[in-house]
Design an enzyme around this catalytic site. Structure first.
Site, PDB file in Angstrom:
ATOM      1  N   LYS A 127       0.706  -0.963  -0.073  1.00  0.00           N
ATOM      2  CA  LYS A 127       0.338   0.373  -0.236  1.00  0.00           C
ATOM      3  C   LYS A 127       0.806   1.458   0.053  1.00  0.00           C
ATOM      4  O   LYS A 127       0.085   2.057  -0.320  1.00  0.00           O
ATOM      5  CB  LYS A 127      -0.710  -0.219   1.411  1.00  0.00           C
ATOM      6  CG  LYS A 127      -2.282  -1.062   1.648  1.00  0.00           C
ATOM      7  CD  LYS A 127      -3.123  -0.355   2.297  1.00  0.00           C
ATOM      8  CE  LYS A 127      -4.231  -1.128   2.574  1.00  0.00           C
ATOM      9  NZ  LYS A 127      -4.458  -1.764   3.671  1.00  0.00           N
ATOM     10  N   LYS A 207      -6.634 -11.432  -2.259  1.00  0.00           N
ATOM     11  CA  LYS A 207      -7.735 -11.005  -1.082  1.00  0.00           C
ATOM     12  C   LYS A 207      -8.979 -10.550  -1.218  1.00  0.00           C
ATOM     13  O   LYS A 207      -9.161  -9.364  -1.838  1.00  0.00           O
ATOM     14  CB  LYS A 207      -7.667 -11.059   0.054  1.00  0.00           C
ATOM     15  CG  LYS A 207      -6.704 -10.030   0.521  1.00  0.00           C
ATOM     16  CD  LYS A 207      -6.881  -9.797   1.652  1.00  0.00           C
ATOM     17  CE  LYS A 207      -6.438  -7.983   1.935  1.00  0.00           C
ATOM     18  NZ  LYS A 207      -6.432  -7.727   3.189  1.00  0.00           N
ATOM     19  N   LYS A 210     -12.642  -4.342   0.381  1.00  0.00           N
ATOM     20  CA  LYS A 210     -14.171  -3.510  -0.016  1.00  0.00           C
ATOM     21  C   LYS A 210     -13.041  -2.801  -0.965  1.00  0.00           C
ATOM     22  O   LYS A 210     -13.742  -1.452  -1.292  1.00  0.00           O
ATOM     23  CB  LYS A 210     -13.713  -3.273   1.328  1.00  0.00           C
ATOM     24  CG  LYS A 210     -12.881  -2.634   1.853  1.00  0.00           C
ATOM     25  CD  LYS A 210     -13.271  -2.663   3.494  1.00  0.00           C
ATOM     26  CE  LYS A 210     -12.899  -2.947   4.831  1.00  0.00           C
ATOM     27  NZ  LYS A 210     -12.837  -3.117   6.046  1.00  0.00           N
TER      28      LYS A 210
HETATM   29  P1  TYM Z   1      -8.436  -5.124   9.215  1.00  0.00           P
HETATM   30  O1  TYM Z   1      -9.746  -3.977   9.284  1.00  0.00           O
HETATM   31  O2  TYM Z   1      -8.360  -4.612   7.226  1.00  0.00           O
HETATM   32  O3  TYM Z   1      -9.882  -6.295   9.163  1.00  0.00           O
HETATM   33  C1  TYM Z   1     -10.119  -6.764  10.144  1.00  0.00           C
HETATM   34  C2  TYM Z   1     -10.077  -8.329  10.403  1.00  0.00           C
HETATM   35  O4  TYM Z   1     -10.929  -9.192   8.988  1.00  0.00           O
HETATM   36  C3  TYM Z   1      -9.524  -9.593   8.618  1.00  0.00           C
HETATM   37  N1  TYM Z   1      -9.996 -10.156   7.310  1.00  0.00           N
HETATM   38  C4  TYM Z   1      -9.956 -11.574   6.180  1.00  0.00           C
HETATM   39  N2  TYM Z   1     -10.376 -12.266   6.693  1.00  0.00           N
HETATM   40  C5  TYM Z   1     -10.089 -13.555   5.557  1.00  0.00           C
HETATM   41  N3  TYM Z   1     -10.001 -13.042   4.560  1.00  0.00           N
HETATM   42  C6  TYM Z   1     -10.408 -11.619   3.630  1.00  0.00           C
HETATM   43  N4  TYM Z   1     -10.544 -11.223   2.568  1.00  0.00           N
HETATM   44  C7  TYM Z   1     -10.007 -10.916   4.874  1.00  0.00           C
HETATM   45  N5  TYM Z   1      -9.899  -9.192   4.924  1.00  0.00           N
HETATM   46  C8  TYM Z   1      -9.939  -8.541   5.834  1.00  0.00           C
HETATM   47  C9  TYM Z   1      -8.980  -9.164   9.065  1.00  0.00           C
HETATM   48  O5  TYM Z   1      -7.629 -10.556   8.808  1.00  0.00           O
HETATM   49  C10 TYM Z   1      -8.949  -8.572  10.199  1.00  0.00           C
HETATM   50  O6  TYM Z   1      -8.254 -10.021  11.586  1.00  0.00           O
HETATM   51  N6  TYM Z   1      -4.824  -3.136  11.234  1.00  0.00           N
HETATM   52  C11 TYM Z   1      -6.129  -4.389  11.782  1.00  0.00           C
HETATM   53  C12 TYM Z   1      -6.854  -4.367  13.036  1.00  0.00           C
HETATM   54  C13 TYM Z   1      -6.324  -3.955  14.041  1.00  0.00           C
HETATM   55  C14 TYM Z   1      -5.857  -4.688  14.823  1.00  0.00           C
HETATM   56  C15 TYM Z   1      -5.195  -4.213  16.284  1.00  0.00           C
HETATM   57  C16 TYM Z   1      -6.530  -6.521  14.558  1.00  0.00           C
HETATM   58  C17 TYM Z   1      -5.443  -2.287  14.868  1.00  0.00           C
HETATM   59  N7  TYM Z   1      -5.765  -3.393  15.980  1.00  0.00           N
HETATM   60  C18 TYM Z   1      -4.594  -5.130  17.564  1.00  0.00           C
HETATM   61  C19 TYM Z   1      -5.602  -7.042  15.432  1.00  0.00           C
HETATM   62  C20 TYM Z   1      -5.230  -6.625  16.923  1.00  0.00           C
HETATM   63  C21 TYM Z   1      -6.622  -4.457   9.974  1.00  0.00           C
HETATM   64  O7  TYM Z   1      -6.885  -3.298   9.417  1.00  0.00           O
HETATM   65  O8  TYM Z   1      -7.776  -5.050  10.452  1.00  0.00           O
END
Ligand code: TYM
Length: 342
Positions: A127, A207, A210
């Site tokens: 990104k 993957k 959105k």
């Molecule tokens: P984020 O908001 O991108 O995604 C949230 C959760 O959804 C999972 N996910 C997926 N799992 C399977 N297949 C997919 N296509 C898919 N797209 C998204 C992600 O793995 C995630 O578990 N940095 C993190 C948010 C965060 C966080 C944290 C997570 C901030 N602080 C502390 C755990 C602990 C994020 O951007 O996730």
């Protein structure tokens, strides 16, 4: 040089339930990748754990956001999480920016993180690297480490794409403990095999996301039944008409098997047996129906929350208050250990 802080009382588990923390960004419409990769595991694990779930709006602003939309997305995400079954009696749900300790912890951890290790983060490599890339985007994994470490988290349930970020949180925690004495808990990522990586319906080697330009590539949690049927009918597969899990040779069918497996809590091997004599058309129709069935109760609850946003605001405000003592306590402990203040 090393100050040995005695092992704090907070580390002694209050119950034998493991402390779980996870976060999700309010960055627009939620899709079934988020749901099947993360949210469903949060919901299914609620009784067994001591859970904290966080809407990470500070992470969302690492890329440009329309302020009004960001607020609306935060509300939307809270409604989705509650409608999906996050129960405020069993789990604490709050908005990251409502707890200033996250930013403060993030800053301290910045000073225990190396530029080199952040430069190696796959997501940043994908990104970042543009002229307008923010320092926040580069630093994002450190804020995430702060989120996790603030609550003495033992387990972090995430999808596969976040594994590297949980690993750097572990590295930072270990470095901090080594330098100033054992002061934070070293967390473990928890990634369920099925659902860990839900792929795009139009290009199953990528993957589900959105940010994809093609809206047929994802199923949104608010999609109606007709839209879901159409999107699955168009899902890319292959030409050998055998319903078998083989990620390398049959990524499209493997993705659909994965989706059905998590939706119905049925092992893939059983689904392969069930569909041994079926064609792709029938299988795709059935996957669509499973997803529609799974989303039906969520969409019904969402409609109720749409009419009662004040209730959602109250749950989030209570959540931010409930986690305050833990957040303040850890931050204080870390500041003392590092030598900040008098
Ligand atoms: P984020 O908001 O991108 O995604 C949230 C959760 O959804 C999972 N996910 C997926 N799992 C399977 N297949 C997919 N296509 C898919 N797209 C998204 C992600 O793995 C995630 O578990 N940095 C993190 C948010 C965060 C966080 C944290 C997570 C901030 N602080 C502390 C755990 C602990 C994020 O951007 O996730």
């Amino acid at each position: 040089m090393f100050t040995n802080v005695p092992f704090p009382a907070i580390f002694v588990a209050m119950s034998n339930k493991k402390r779980v923390f996870s976060g999700i960004q309010p960055s627009g419409d939620l899709h079934i990748g988020n749901y099947l990769g993360a949210i469903v595991n949060w919901v299914r694990g609620q009784d067994a754990h001591d859970n904290i779930f966080c809407i990470v709006d500070l992470h969302a602003i690492t890329v440009p956001q329309d302020p009004k939309k960001l607020k609306a997305n935060t509300m939307e995400l809270a409604k989705v999480l509650l409608a999906s079954g996050i129960d405020p009696k069993k789990s604490t749900l709050f908005v990251q920016s409502e707890r200033p300790e996250h930013s403060e912890m993030g800053w301290i951890l910045n000073c225990f993180t190396h530029m080199g290790e952040l430069s190696r983060m796959t997501q940043f490599k994908e990104k970042g690297g543009k002229k307008e890339t923010t320092v926040g985007l580069f630093d994002y994994p450190v804020l995430m480490a702060g989120d996790i470490l603030l609550y003495d988290t033992e387990e972090v349930p995430v999808g596969e794409d976040q594994k590297q970020h949980v690993e750097i949180a572990r590295d930072i925690a270990q470095r901090l403990n080594k330098r100033v004495g054992k002061v934070v808990v070293v967390p473990e990522p928890v990634i369920k095999k099925e659902g860990a990586r839900i792929m795009s319906l139009t290009d199953p080697t990528k993957k589900m996301s959105k940010s994809d330009q093609n809206e047929n590539s994802y199923i949104l949690l608010r999609d109606d039944a007709e839209t879901i049927r159409k999107k699955f009918a168009r899902a890319v597969t292959d030409s050998d008409n055998k319903i078998k899990f083989d990620k390398a040779k049959k990524p499209g069918i493997s993705n659909l098997l994965n989706i059905m497996s998590v939706c119905t809590e049925t092992p893939i091997i059983e689904l392969e047996k069930k569909y041994a004599d079926s064609n792709y058309g029938q299988f795709k129709t059935d996957v669509a129906e499973c997803v529609i069935e799974m989303l039906k109760p969520i969409q019904a609850k969402l409609a109720e929350y749409d009419k009662n946003e004040d209730k959602v605001r109250k749950i989030l405000a209570d959540g931010a208050e409930a986690v305050a003592p833990r957040a303040k306590d850890t931050l204080q402990r870390v500041k003392k250990a590092v030598g900040l203040g008098l």
